[in-house]
Write a protein that holds these residues in place. Structure first.
Motif, PDB file in Angstrom:
ATOM      1  N   GLU A  63      27.694  41.982 -76.624  1.00  0.00           N
ATOM      2  CA  GLU A  63      26.650  41.148 -76.025  1.00  0.00           C
ATOM      3  C   GLU A  63      25.942  41.817 -74.849  1.00  0.00           C
ATOM      4  OE1 GLU A  63      25.546  38.126 -77.135  1.00  0.00           O
ATOM      5  OE2 GLU A  63      26.771  38.760 -78.834  1.00  0.00           O
ATOM      6  N   SER A  64      26.709  42.489 -73.985  1.00  0.00           N
ATOM      7  CA  SER A  64      26.113  42.978 -72.745  1.00  0.00           C
ATOM      8  C   SER A  64      26.292  44.483 -72.601  1.00  0.00           C
ATOM      9  CB  SER A  64      26.762  42.278 -71.547  1.00  0.00           C
ATOM     10  OG  SER A  64      28.109  42.696 -71.445  1.00  0.00           O
ATOM     11  N   GLU A  65      25.459  45.055 -71.746  1.00  0.00           N
ATOM     12  CA  GLU A  65      25.568  46.482 -71.463  1.00  0.00           C
ATOM     13  C   GLU A  65      26.914  46.784 -70.815  1.00  0.00           C
ATOM     14  OE1 GLU A  65      22.327  48.713 -69.990  1.00  0.00           O
ATOM     15  OE2 GLU A  65      21.460  48.270 -71.938  1.00  0.00           O
ATOM     16  N   GLU A  66      27.399  45.827 -70.048  1.00  0.00           N
ATOM     17  CA  GLU A  66      28.681  46.015 -69.370  1.00  0.00           C
ATOM     18  C   GLU A  66      29.794  46.191 -70.417  1.00  0.00           C
ATOM     19  OE1 GLU A  66      31.451  43.483 -66.343  1.00  0.00           O
ATOM     20  OE2 GLU A  66      29.290  43.078 -66.291  1.00  0.00           O
ATOM     21  N   GLU A  67      29.761  45.335 -71.444  1.00  0.00           N
ATOM     22  CA  GLU A  67      30.764  45.447 -72.505  1.00  0.00           C
ATOM     23  C   GLU A  67      30.610  46.775 -73.246  1.00  0.00           C
ATOM     24  OE1 GLU A  67      31.658  41.766 -75.007  1.00  0.00           O
ATOM     25  OE2 GLU A  67      29.794  41.209 -73.990  1.00  0.00           O
ATOM     26  N   ARG A  95      19.423  50.707 -76.279  1.00  0.00           N
ATOM     27  CA  ARG A  95      18.419  49.664 -76.062  1.00  0.00           C
ATOM     28  C   ARG A  95      17.277  49.768 -77.058  1.00  0.00           C
ATOM     29  NH1 ARG A  95      17.607  50.759 -69.938  1.00  0.00           N
ATOM     30  NH2 ARG A  95      19.784  50.445 -69.384  1.00  0.00           N
TER      31      ARG A  95
END
Length: 99
Positions: A63-67, A95
């Motif tokens: 879901e996220s860039e952090e993940e 991206r």
């Protein structure tokens, strides 16, 4: 065994072409090539430690860039060279890709 014939492979490729247009496919190939090249640099002389695969699809499903960042760092945990730049550049490249 079943499905082991070369003909089976051809069919699968045909479906991939429908899912992604040519530009998208080329972009994915470019990212894969870039990943391979960078991993070779990062793991020079320690190829045995290299991750089997950096799966672009798996990363895109997060879901996220952090993940994504955590996942990539986990794959590279055996690397003795600094991987921050690789991780950041890969996140930017992801991206531009679609699931």
């Amino acid at each position: 065994g079943p499905g082991g014939s070369p003909g089976g492979l051809q069919k699968r490729h045909a479906r991939v072409d429908v899912k992604y247009d040519r530009r998208e496919l080329q972009r994915r190939l470019d990212v894969e090539k870039w990943i391979d090249g960078r991993l070779e640099e990062l793991y020079r002389g320690r190829e045995a430690d290299m991750p089997d695969e950096v799966n672009i699809d798996e990363l895109l499903e997060l879901e996220s860039e952090e993940e994504r960042s955590r996942k990539i760092q986990g794959l590279l945990k055996s690397c003795t060279n600094p991987t921050e730049n690789f991780v950041q550049e890969l996140l930017v490249k992801l991206r531009g890709l679609h699931k």
